[in-house]
Design a protein around this motif. Structure first.
Motif, short mmCIF file in Angstrom:
data_model
loop_
_atom_site.label_atom_id
_atom_site.label_comp_id
_atom_site.label_asym_id
_atom_site.label_seq_id
_atom_site.Cartn_x
_atom_site.Cartn_y
_atom_site.Cartn_z
N UNK A 52 34.37 33.37 55.74
CA UNK A 52 35.07 32.10 55.50
C UNK A 52 34.13 30.89 55.39
N UNK A 53 32.90 31.03 55.88
CA UNK A 53 31.96 29.93 55.76
C UNK A 53 31.32 29.84 54.37
N UNK A 54 31.53 30.86 53.56
CA UNK A 54 31.01 30.85 52.19
C UNK A 54 31.93 29.99 51.33
N UNK A 55 31.63 28.72 51.24
CA UNK A 55 32.52 27.77 50.55
C UNK A 55 32.62 28.07 49.06
N UNK A 56 31.58 28.63 48.46
CA UNK A 56 31.65 28.94 47.03
C UNK A 56 32.67 30.04 46.77
N UNK A 89 36.07 29.68 44.69
CA UNK A 89 36.40 30.59 43.58
C UNK A 89 37.79 31.16 43.73
N UNK A 90 38.13 31.55 44.97
CA UNK A 90 39.48 32.08 45.21
C UNK A 90 40.54 31.02 44.88
N UNK A 91 40.29 29.77 45.27
CA UNK A 91 41.27 28.71 44.98
C UNK A 91 41.45 28.52 43.48
N UNK A 92 40.36 28.60 42.71
CA UNK A 92 40.47 28.47 41.26
C UNK A 92 41.24 29.64 40.65
N UNK A 93 40.98 30.83 41.15
CA UNK A 93 41.70 32.00 40.64
C UNK A 93 43.19 31.91 40.96
N UNK A 94 43.51 31.43 42.16
CA UNK A 94 44.92 31.29 42.54
C UNK A 94 45.62 30.28 41.63
#
Length: 246
Positions: free
Chosen positions: A144-148, A152-157
């Motif tokens: 969860x600390x990997x902000x990138x 990316x997950x937020x953009x895919x969602x």
């Protein structure tokens, strides 16, 4: 596919669940059947999982992609195979596409009920975005600390939501909001009243002429007679004012 771990027993099935089970069963039986596929472990080729009736199976495959062309349907499937993970086959000692994942993405495409190849392409994109998004979500949950990765997950969602909305729009199922604006015209009438005190014949053309009969505010009596200001200077000089207070 990983089987669910054995859980601790919670006792007998509650009788209060029976009504919900009956409704779930009725809804499930009303749903149509999606395509089921098998992978040949020797050639990695797609094959009919049933012993007979290959023609009936192929009808379900081409209907999944809204086409009449077998080649188009198989091209779509080959693209989706590349999205799936692989499993190790002991008998052939080789990696083969995950048959369960392939069946899942095919069911996602079939759930969109594409009416033609263009809608099938969008349905395949929805399935592909879902598969990639779930894999990225797993990594984001582990790190969860990997902000990138989280970004990316937020953009895919967001992309997935746009794709599903686009498909709903093509089928005329998109919810629209109608905004109605009522314009009300208000008419304001302003009355201007000019009160002239005294007579013009007594002003002698001055700005502050002699006034009579004007009563003080809040009291009786009059202001009396006040001398007018000196007249205009013929030479154009400023009108001199009186030195005493008025």
């Amino acid at each position: 596919m990983t089987e669910p771990a054995e859980s601790h027993s919670m006792g007998p099935f509650p009788a209060t669940y029976r009504a919900s089970v009956g409704k779930a069963q009725a809804r499930t039986l009303r749903r149509g059947h999606g395509p089921v596929v098998a992978i040949d472990p020797d050639t990695n080729a797609l094959e009919n999982p049933f012993e007979e009736e290959r023609a009936d199976w192929e009808w379900m495959i081409i209907d999944t992609f809204g086409t009449r062309c077998h080649q188009v349907a198989y091209i779509f499937i080959n693209h989706l195979v590349g999205l799936c993970g692989t499993t190790w086959n002991e008998s052939t000692q080789r990696w083969i596409p995950d048959q369960d994942e392939l069946t899942t993405v095919l069911h996602i495409v079939a759930a969109n009920r594409p009416r033609n190849e263009a809608e099938a392409a969008l349905a395949a994109q929805i399935a592909a975005t879902h598969m990639i998004m779930m894999k990225v979500a797993k990594r984001a949950a582990d790190y969860p600390w990997d902000t990138r990765t989280v970004g990316t997950f937020a953009k895919l969602a967001k992309t997935s939501a746009v794709q599903i909305g686009t498909m709903a729009g093509l089928k005329g199922k998109r919810r629209t909001t109608r905004q109605q604006i009522n314009v009300v015209h208000e008419k304001h009438v302003h009355h201007h009243q000019h009160v002239h005190v005294g007579g013009a014949e007594k002003s002698e053309g001055q700005c502050d002429a002699t006034r009579t009969g004007v009563r003080k505010l809040g009291g009786a009596g009059s202001l009396g007679e006040c001398p007018a200001l000196p007249g205009e200077d013929k030479a154009g000089r400023v009108v001199p004012l009186q030195g005493r207070a008025r």
